[in-house]
Design a protein around this motif. Structure first.
Motif, mmCIF file in Angstrom:
data_model
loop_
_atom_site.group_PDB
_atom_site.id
_atom_site.type_symbol
_atom_site.label_atom_id
_atom_site.label_comp_id
_atom_site.label_asym_id
_atom_site.label_seq_id
_atom_site.Cartn_x
_atom_site.Cartn_y
_atom_site.Cartn_z
ATOM 1 N N ILE A 1 90.532 -6.598 -4.173
ATOM 2 C CA ILE A 1 89.604 -6.532 -5.299
ATOM 3 C C ILE A 1 90.241 -5.803 -6.480
ATOM 4 O O ILE A 1 89.978 -6.119 -7.651
ATOM 5 C CB ILE A 1 88.276 -5.849 -4.887
ATOM 6 N N VAL A 2 91.129 -4.827 -6.199
ATOM 7 C CA VAL A 2 91.840 -4.137 -7.279
ATOM 8 C C VAL A 2 92.835 -5.090 -7.948
ATOM 9 O O VAL A 2 92.970 -5.110 -9.177
ATOM 10 C CB VAL A 2 92.557 -2.892 -6.732
ATOM 11 N N CYS A 3 93.523 -5.909 -7.136
ATOM 12 C CA CYS A 3 94.439 -6.906 -7.697
ATOM 13 C C CYS A 3 93.684 -7.897 -8.567
ATOM 14 O O CYS A 3 94.140 -8.267 -9.652
ATOM 15 C CB CYS A 3 95.177 -7.635 -6.575
ATOM 16 N N ASP A 4 92.529 -8.346 -8.082
ATOM 17 C CA ASP A 4 91.732 -9.300 -8.860
ATOM 18 C C ASP A 4 91.271 -8.688 -10.174
ATOM 19 O O ASP A 4 91.297 -9.344 -11.220
ATOM 20 C CB ASP A 4 90.509 -9.749 -8.050
ATOM 21 N N PHE A 5 90.859 -7.440 -10.125
ATOM 22 C CA PHE A 5 90.400 -6.782 -11.350
ATOM 23 C C PHE A 5 91.547 -6.665 -12.352
ATOM 24 O O PHE A 5 91.373 -6.945 -13.547
ATOM 25 C CB PHE A 5 89.838 -5.404 -11.027
ATOM 26 N N ALA A 6 92.730 -6.260 -11.889
ATOM 27 C CA ALA A 6 93.890 -6.161 -12.781
ATOM 28 C C ALA A 6 94.262 -7.524 -13.344
ATOM 29 O O ALA A 6 94.650 -7.652 -14.514
ATOM 30 C CB ALA A 6 95.075 -5.554 -12.028
ATOM 31 N N PHE A 7 94.121 -8.558 -12.529
ATOM 32 C CA PHE A 7 94.439 -9.912 -12.977
ATOM 33 C C PHE A 7 93.499 -10.344 -14.100
ATOM 34 O O PHE A 7 93.942 -10.855 -15.138
ATOM 35 C CB PHE A 7 94.329 -10.872 -11.790
ATOM 36 N N TYR A 8 92.203 -10.130 -13.919
ATOM 37 C CA TYR A 8 91.229 -10.552 -14.930
ATOM 38 C C TYR A 8 91.332 -9.704 -16.194
ATOM 39 O O TYR A 8 91.097 -10.203 -17.305
ATOM 40 C CB TYR A 8 89.814 -10.483 -14.365
ATOM 41 N N VAL A 9 91.670 -8.442 -16.042
ATOM 42 C CA VAL A 9 91.861 -7.592 -17.223
ATOM 43 C C VAL A 9 93.003 -8.133 -18.075
ATOM 44 O O VAL A 9 92.893 -8.242 -19.301
ATOM 45 C CB VAL A 9 92.140 -6.137 -16.797
ATOM 46 N N SER A 10 94.124 -8.489 -17.429
ATOM 47 C CA SER A 10 95.257 -9.017 -18.183
ATOM 48 C C SER A 10 94.951 -10.376 -18.783
ATOM 49 O O SER A 10 95.377 -10.683 -19.896
ATOM 50 C CB SER A 10 96.478 -9.120 -17.266
ATOM 51 N N LEU A 11 94.196 -11.189 -18.060
ATOM 52 C CA LEU A 11 93.921 -12.549 -18.520
ATOM 53 C C LEU A 11 92.959 -12.574 -19.703
ATOM 54 O O LEU A 11 93.188 -13.281 -20.687
ATOM 55 C CB LEU A 11 93.357 -13.376 -17.360
ATOM 56 N N TYR A 12 91.883 -11.787 -19.635
ATOM 57 C CA TYR A 12 90.831 -11.885 -20.642
ATOM 58 C C TYR A 12 90.843 -10.741 -21.656
ATOM 59 O O TYR A 12 90.413 -10.921 -22.788
ATOM 60 C CB TYR A 12 89.466 -11.935 -19.957
ATOM 61 N N LEU B 1 95.493 -27.492 -19.356
ATOM 62 C CA LEU B 1 94.239 -27.267 -20.072
ATOM 63 C C LEU B 1 93.092 -28.091 -19.498
ATOM 64 O O LEU B 1 91.951 -27.616 -19.430
ATOM 65 C CB LEU B 1 94.431 -27.592 -21.555
ATOM 66 N N ASP B 2 93.366 -29.318 -19.077
ATOM 67 C CA ASP B 2 92.288 -30.162 -18.546
ATOM 68 C C ASP B 2 91.889 -29.759 -17.132
ATOM 69 O O ASP B 2 90.810 -30.118 -16.658
ATOM 70 C CB ASP B 2 92.713 -31.630 -18.557
ATOM 71 N N VAL B 3 92.755 -28.980 -16.454
ATOM 72 C CA VAL B 3 92.443 -28.547 -15.082
ATOM 73 C C VAL B 3 91.703 -27.216 -15.088
ATOM 74 O O VAL B 3 90.707 -27.036 -14.386
ATOM 75 C CB VAL B 3 93.744 -28.451 -14.249
ATOM 76 N N ASN B 4 92.195 -26.248 -15.864
ATOM 77 C CA ASN B 4 91.577 -24.917 -15.979
ATOM 78 C C ASN B 4 91.399 -24.608 -17.462
ATOM 79 O O ASN B 4 92.238 -23.948 -18.066
ATOM 80 C CB ASN B 4 92.438 -23.852 -15.304
ATOM 81 N N PHE B 5 90.312 -25.079 -18.038
ATOM 82 C CA PHE B 5 90.152 -25.032 -19.493
ATOM 83 C C PHE B 5 90.047 -23.602 -20.013
ATOM 84 O O PHE B 5 90.810 -23.198 -20.890
ATOM 85 C CB PHE B 5 88.911 -25.832 -19.905
ATOM 86 N N MET B 6 89.108 -22.818 -19.482
ATOM 87 C CA MET B 6 88.831 -21.509 -20.055
ATOM 88 C C MET B 6 90.005 -20.538 -19.931
ATOM 89 O O MET B 6 90.422 -19.936 -20.927
ATOM 90 C CB MET B 6 87.572 -20.911 -19.430
ATOM 91 N N PRO B 7 90.587 -20.330 -18.730
ATOM 92 C CA PRO B 7 91.724 -19.395 -18.664
ATOM 93 C C PRO B 7 92.922 -19.862 -19.479
ATOM 94 O O PRO B 7 93.612 -19.051 -20.091
ATOM 95 C CB PRO B 7 92.054 -19.328 -17.168
ATOM 96 N N MET B 8 93.162 -21.182 -19.516
ATOM 97 C CA MET B 8 94.289 -21.679 -20.310
ATOM 98 C C MET B 8 94.047 -21.474 -21.797
ATOM 99 O O MET B 8 94.983 -21.232 -22.571
ATOM 100 C CB MET B 8 94.531 -23.160 -20.017
ATOM 101 N N LEU B 9 92.783 -21.549 -22.219
ATOM 102 C CA LEU B 9 92.459 -21.306 -23.627
ATOM 103 C C LEU B 9 92.768 -19.858 -24.003
ATOM 104 O O LEU B 9 93.319 -19.583 -25.080
ATOM 105 C CB LEU B 9 90.984 -21.625 -23.878
ATOM 106 N N PHE B 10 92.440 -18.921 -23.130
ATOM 107 C CA PHE B 10 92.751 -17.517 -23.379
ATOM 108 C C PHE B 10 94.267 -17.295 -23.421
ATOM 109 O O PHE B 10 94.769 -16.528 -24.253
ATOM 110 C CB PHE B 10 92.126 -16.634 -22.301
ATOM 111 N N ILE B 11 95.001 -17.947 -22.527
ATOM 112 C CA ILE B 11 96.453 -17.777 -22.498
ATOM 113 C C ILE B 11 97.091 -18.372 -23.746
ATOM 114 O O ILE B 11 98.029 -17.805 -24.321
ATOM 115 C CB ILE B 11 97.036 -18.406 -21.218
ATOM 116 N N LEU B 12 96.589 -19.518 -24.207
ATOM 117 C CA LEU B 12 97.108 -20.118 -25.434
ATOM 118 C C LEU B 12 96.920 -19.185 -26.626
ATOM 119 O O LEU B 12 97.837 -18.978 -27.430
ATOM 120 C CB LEU B 12 96.406 -21.453 -25.694
ATOM 121 N N ALA B 13 95.711 -18.611 -26.730
ATOM 122 C CA ALA B 13 95.456 -17.668 -27.823
ATOM 123 C C ALA B 13 96.357 -16.443 -27.706
ATOM 124 O O ALA B 13 96.899 -15.950 -28.704
ATOM 125 C CB ALA B 13 93.983 -17.255 -27.818
ATOM 126 N N ASN B 14 96.555 -15.971 -26.492
ATOM 127 C CA ASN B 14 97.399 -14.796 -26.285
ATOM 128 C C ASN B 14 98.850 -15.087 -26.662
ATOM 129 O O ASN B 14 99.549 -14.221 -27.206
ATOM 130 C CB ASN B 14 97.316 -14.346 -24.830
#
Length: 457
Positions: free
Chosen positions: A433-444, A370-383
């Motif tokens: 870019i398609v991989c990145d888009f799929a990654f961000y869709v799943s993450l957020y 969480l202290d290294v990557n706050f925002m993505p880890m916050l989304f994963i915690l909620a998920n």
């Protein structure tokens, strides 16, 4: 005047004696009688009681707001396959929840008992029973929402999808602006011998505050680059000029981190984004697969990615009692903080979590980062919270309705997993870019979708 009254009387008399008029009155009176009073030989065609979906005699006829009637099973199948609360014939939306038309059902059973009995027996399959139960549960929830004042379910859905669409537009723009701009500059792509002194200084900060605060500036002032670090093979060399590292624990930690870099050919990923950049396809696959099949995914990490993924995962989530605690040394790299072996007390802690609370393990890993990557880890915690609640709902449904609900419950995850397995084979052919888009869709997107599933449905 007398002649006029006489003509009207004759007209009424002749109209009353008209046989068509008698027939009309008879039919009207018969229609007003209850179904038990209807004669068995009533001249009424069977097509009058035919379902508009299956074209058979209606069983459990259900009448909608538009006036059309269908078999209740046919209506339930239409609702399940089309995901609509509309009439299958005229597409007019029905409000409330339609119930069985009791009068019409009694009439059909009185007129066509054999056909109704035959059709009822043929429709008593496990699949039909499951569909009807899901339809009735939907109706109960719909009536409960209406009792609480939720007259429409379109507003929450529209709000959620509006938020998702906005997030999607923002991340697509971010991807297009930043795609491929900084990946090649990461140290995970550079061999140790090509590091500049600034990159060596950055690497020391990544080892922890103990190295960054004490040695980063010193290495930068003496222009210590990666080529110079390549020649270090002994701990005693770090005591001499230009390193001058007096603490033996610090020398041991730095030398071990250098050996790991030499073995890998580059610096191991330190945070979430470096790992994603280095393993674009694998990170996307794990992010999707762990949501649908967390236990199978963790097991596959153990089987196929033991050293790179599973070993750090179990050491963070279940550190056990063997964690190395050096005097005054904090923030050591992951490989230095823990032994390469997994002790028995770690397995004792890990296995119950793996069986009963797999998403809790994911939450522990996210909390550690969480202290290294706050925002993505916050989304994963909620998920992780929402996914645990969804799994609890699915288990409750299976317990309430038996194993017959197990197949519909896991059908969607199985389809997702099959799609992911095919995608893994195709990763080299898929643009990044398609991989990145799929990654961000799943993450957020995933936490928003699971929030809707838990609280809006």
């Amino acid at each position: 005047m007398i002649e006029t009254n006489r003509e009207e009387s004759q007209s009424r008399l002749s109209h009353t004696e008209d046989p068509s008029y008698d027939t009309m009155i008879s039919n009207t009176q018969s229609a007003a009688l209850p179904s038990e009073a209807l004669p068995a030989n009533l001249p009424m065609p069977e097509s009058t009681f035919t379902c508009g979906c299956c074209y058979e005699t209606m069983v459990q006829p259900t009448t909608l707001n538009c006036g059309h009637s269908f078999c209740r099973l046919c209506l339930a199948r239409w609702w399940k396959t089309q995901k609509r609360t509309t009439c299958p014939e005229c597409r007019y939306p029905w409000t409330g929840f339609p119930h069985v038309n009791i009068i019409l059902r009694s009439t059909i059973e009185k007129l066509y008992p054999a056909q109704v009995k035959e059709r009822t027996t043929s429709l008593e399959s496990p699949t039909s029973v499951t569909i009807l139960e899901e339809f009735e549960e939907f109706g109960q929830q719909l009536e409960k929402d209406q009792t609480k004042g939720k007259t429409s379910t379109k507003a929450p859905r529209g709000f959620v999808w509006g938020v998702l669409t906005t997030l999607g537009v923002v991340f697509v723009i971010q991807l297009l602006l930043n795609w491929g701009s900084g990946d090649s500059n990461m140290l995970v792509y550079k061999p140790l011998g090509t590091w500049k002194s600034e990159e060596v200084s950055q690497w020391l900060y990544e080892l922890g505050s103990w190295a960054g605060n004490q040695y980063s500036q010193k290495f930068l002032e003496h222009s210590i680059n990666g080529n110079l670090l390549m020649g270090l093979n002994d701990e005693s060399q770090l005591e001499e000029e230009p390193f001058n590292i007096e603490n033996p624990l610090h020398r041991r930690a730095i030398l071990a981190a250098l050996e790991r870099i030499k073995q890998r050919g580059a610096k191991p990923p330190r945070d979430f984004w470096e790992y994603k950049s280095l393993h674009r396809g694998l990170s996307t696959f794990l992010l999707y697969a762990v949501k649908e099949f967390p236990r199978i995914t963790i097991y596959s990490m153990y089987m196929f990615y033991y050293e790179d993924v599973f070993l750090p995962f179990i050491h963070i989530t279940c550190p056990g009692s063997h964690k190395v605690e050096e005097d005054g040394v904090e923030g050591l790299p992951m490989a230095m903080n823990y032994s390469e072996n997994i002790e028995w007390d770690q397995w004792v802690e890990f296995i119950p979590k793996f069986v009963f609370l797999p998403y809790y393990l994911m939450a522990q890993l996210s909390w550690a980062w969480l202290d290294v990557n706050f925002m993505p880890m916050l989304f994963i915690l909620a998920n992780c919270v929402f996914l645990t609640m969804n799994e609890a709902k699915a288990i409750r449904t299976v317990f309430r309705h038996g194993l017959k609900m197990l197949v519909p419950t896991i059908k969607k995850p199985v389809n997702t997993m099959l799609f992911l397995l095919v995608s893994v084979v195709m990763w080299p052919l898929i643009p990044s870019i398609v991989c990145d888009f799929a990654f961000y869709v799943s993450l957020y997107y995933s936490p928003c979708g699971n929030f809707y599933t838990v609280f809006m449905q």
